[in-house]
Design a protein around this motif. Structure first.
Motif, PDB file in Angstrom:
ATOM      1  N   TYR A   1       8.623  -1.454 -46.564  1.00 13.71           N
ATOM      2  CA  TYR A   1       7.321  -1.034 -47.080  1.00 13.71           C
ATOM      3  C   TYR A   1       6.834  -2.037 -48.126  1.00 13.71           C
ATOM      4  O   TYR A   1       7.634  -2.709 -48.792  1.00 13.71           O
TER       5      TYR A   1
ATOM      6  N   SER B   1       2.603   2.806 -40.961  1.00 13.39           N
ATOM      7  CA  SER B   1       3.118   3.932 -41.722  1.00 13.39           C
ATOM      8  C   SER B   1       2.551   3.878 -43.137  1.00 13.39           C
ATOM      9  O   SER B   1       2.573   2.825 -43.776  1.00 13.39           O
TER      10      SER B   1
ATOM     11  N   CYS C   1      13.219  -1.003 -47.221  1.00 10.92           N
ATOM     12  CA  CYS C   1      13.019  -0.456 -45.869  1.00 10.92           C
ATOM     13  C   CYS C   1      11.817  -1.093 -45.167  1.00 10.92           C
ATOM     14  O   CYS C   1      11.447  -0.658 -44.070  1.00 10.92           O
TER      15      CYS C   1
ATOM     16  N   ARG D   1       1.831   8.609 -40.074  1.00 13.09           N
ATOM     17  CA  ARG D   1       2.198   7.464 -39.248  1.00 13.09           C
ATOM     18  C   ARG D   1       1.813   7.735 -37.807  1.00 13.09           C
ATOM     19  O   ARG D   1       1.761   8.878 -37.359  1.00 13.09           O
TER      20      ARG D   1
ATOM     21  N   SER E   1       8.938   8.395 -34.557  1.00 18.50           N
ATOM     22  CA  SER E   1      10.295   7.910 -34.775  1.00 18.50           C
ATOM     23  C   SER E   1      10.468   7.335 -36.179  1.00 18.50           C
ATOM     24  O   SER E   1      11.473   7.586 -36.850  1.00 18.50           O
ATOM     25  N   GLU E   2       9.492   6.565 -36.659  1.00 17.63           N
ATOM     26  CA  GLU E   2       9.591   5.984 -37.993  1.00 17.63           C
ATOM     27  C   GLU E   2       9.536   7.073 -39.058  1.00 17.63           C
ATOM     28  O   GLU E   2      10.210   6.983 -40.088  1.00 17.63           O
TER      29      GLU E   2
ATOM     30  N   GLU F   1       2.557  -0.411 -35.045  1.00 18.71           N
ATOM     31  CA  GLU F   1       2.927   0.815 -35.738  1.00 18.71           C
ATOM     32  C   GLU F   1       2.586   0.692 -37.216  1.00 18.71           C
ATOM     33  O   GLU F   1       2.957  -0.285 -37.870  1.00 18.71           O
TER      34      GLU F   1
ATOM     35  N   SER G   1       3.684   6.720 -35.411  1.00 24.79           N
ATOM     36  CA  SER G   1       4.940   6.737 -34.661  1.00 24.79           C
ATOM     37  C   SER G   1       5.864   7.812 -35.207  1.00 24.79           C
ATOM     38  O   SER G   1       6.319   7.711 -36.356  1.00 24.79           O
TER      39      SER G   1
ATOM     40  N   GLU H   1       4.526  -2.725 -38.478  1.00 21.67           N
ATOM     41  CA  GLU H   1       5.403  -3.400 -37.527  1.00 21.67           C
ATOM     42  C   GLU H   1       4.766  -3.320 -36.147  1.00 21.67           C
ATOM     43  O   GLU H   1       4.590  -2.236 -35.598  1.00 21.67           O
TER      44      GLU H   1
ATOM     45  N   THR I   1      12.878   8.450 -39.328  1.00 17.21           N
ATOM     46  CA  THR I   1      13.799   7.476 -39.921  1.00 17.21           C
ATOM     47  C   THR I   1      13.697   7.454 -41.439  1.00 17.21           C
ATOM     48  O   THR I   1      14.702   7.502 -42.148  1.00 17.21           O
ATOM     49  N   ILE I   2      12.473   7.368 -41.954  1.00 14.30           N
ATOM     50  CA  ILE I   2      12.306   7.302 -43.404  1.00 14.30           C
ATOM     51  C   ILE I   2      12.709   8.622 -44.062  1.00 14.30           C
ATOM     52  O   ILE I   2      13.227   8.642 -45.192  1.00 14.30           O
TER      53      ILE I   2
ATOM     54  N   LYS J   1       3.713   0.146 -44.345  1.00 15.66           N
ATOM     55  CA  LYS J   1       4.633  -0.590 -43.480  1.00 15.66           C
ATOM     56  C   LYS J   1       3.949  -0.827 -42.142  1.00 15.66           C
ATOM     57  O   LYS J   1       3.507   0.122 -41.492  1.00 15.66           O
TER      58      LYS J   1
END
Length: 372
Positions: free
Chosen positions: A153, A172, A151, A185, A189-190, A170, A187, A167, A193-194, A165
């Protein structure tokens, strides 16, 4: 117990086979535990089928072992960073984590108690790892880390249980302690997602905002994140019968120097070893007892009465302020270093935190929670 057996069957943990000749299958048993909330009230009753891994033979039915346990220092650094950056910290719990690991060795286990087969001389050929097996935690960690790396990481060199992670802008951070996972994190959204990815693969319990982790109470406010082992400290005092003892002003007497003297040996050295071991865990949020505990840990082999009395003084010092813990202010400064001692592999995050960390009384809600 029925829920546990259903989970094992759904996960296809084993298959029933005829026991091979001259092969001794390992045993298993039921283990029961009461899970409690931070205030001591009962959360749920838990039953787990555990293999008797102590009967396994190295090189035959297991090769290597590893337990995914994040370092306490890493936990403190990540929480300090989250406090400064105003990041949310959330906790996940993986359902039946060890059952997800795939075994590479051939392991035979006797039928569970109250579990019967229509054919005689049958046993369980384990396909997935089971709690109690020597290699269970290693197999679980291998599966989880492979998924996280896929993913995006990366594992850090200084702690393999910290995954990062990055990006664009961002960041995490994900911490692993066996089946407990912390995520922070910048963000949202991430983070969602995870969570979905982990739930699709392993089925998780989303505990949302971190409040209680490994016996540590975590309090969030607009000014800080605070850590305390208040309940753990009171349980330690209660087990040693010192709840009513006179408090001490310091963990050690300045005039006392511990050594391997001629004082009488303790009749049961396990009492001393157990006490020092529990103090070592308490250091996570009480660095003020670090030196005293380090001195006491040098005499684990042959503790004497004098050493035990010195250990009890540390407890009387804790009695003076059981609600104290770490205080991570949100207005501290943060410096980011572009490299880690010039030996950084891949792309990792290296942090230097001049945090003004201190031992301080916790906010009023935590203090009043435990009473005295």
């Amino acid at each position: 117990m029925e829920e546990e057996l259903s989970a094992l069957e759904l996960n296809r943990t084993w298959t029933l086979v005829d026991c091979p000749p001259k092969v001794k299958s390992i045993g298993c048993k039921w283990v029961y535990k009461i899970k409690r909330l931070p205030d001591g009230s009962i959360q749920r009753y838990k039953a787990r089928l555990v293999a008797k891994g102590f009967t396994q033979t190295e090189g035959v039915d297991f090769l290597e072992t590893f337990s995914p346990v994040v370092k306490p220092a890493t936990i403190r650094v990540v929480l300090a960073l989250a406090s400064i950056r105003q990041w949310p910290v959330q906790q996940l719990d993986v359902n039946n984590a060890f059952l997800h690991g795939d075994l590479s060795e051939i392991v035979y286990m006797a039928l569970p108690p109250s579990f019967s087969s229509n054919q005689p001389n049958q046993c369980c050929r384990l396909l997935k790892s089971l709690y109690g097996l020597r290699q269970s935690s290693r197999m679980w960690y291998a599966k989880l880390s492979t998924l996280l790396i896929s993913c995006g990481y990366q594992q850090t060199d200084f702690d393999y249980n910290l995954f990062i992670k990055i990006e664009n802008k961002e960041i995490s951070l994900l911490l692993v302690y066996v089946d407990d996972i912390l995520i922070t994190r910048n963000s949202p959204s991430e983070m969602a997602t995870i969570k979905k990815i982990l739930d699709d693969h392993f089925k998780i319990k989303d505990l949302e905002t971190l409040k209680y982790f490994l016996g540590i109470k975590v309090a969030h406010s607009s000014k800080c994140i605070s850590l305390s082992q208040h309940k753990y400290c009171l349980d330690l005092l209660s087990d040693c019968g010192l709840l009513g003892a006179k408090p001490a002003k310091s963990p050690m007497d300045s005039s006392t120097k511990l050594s391997q003297d001629d004082s009488p040996l303790l009749q049961d050295p396990f009492i001393y070893r157990d006490l020092v071991g529990r103090l070592l865990y308490l250091i996570t949020t009480r660095p003020d007892i670090t030196y005293a505990t380090q001195q006491l840990s040098q005499f684990m082999a042959t503790p004497t009465q004098a050493h035990y009395q010195a250990a009890l003084r540390v407890l009387r010092y804790l009695k003076n302020s059981p609600s104290r813990g770490l205080f991570f202010p949100r207005n501290s400064t943060l410096q980011e270093s572009p490299s880690f001692h010039g030996r950084q592999r891949n792309k990792q995050l290296s942090l230097v935190l001049p945090l003004k960390l201190s031992i301080a009384p916790l906010p009023t809600p935590l203090v009043s929670f435990c009473g005295s």
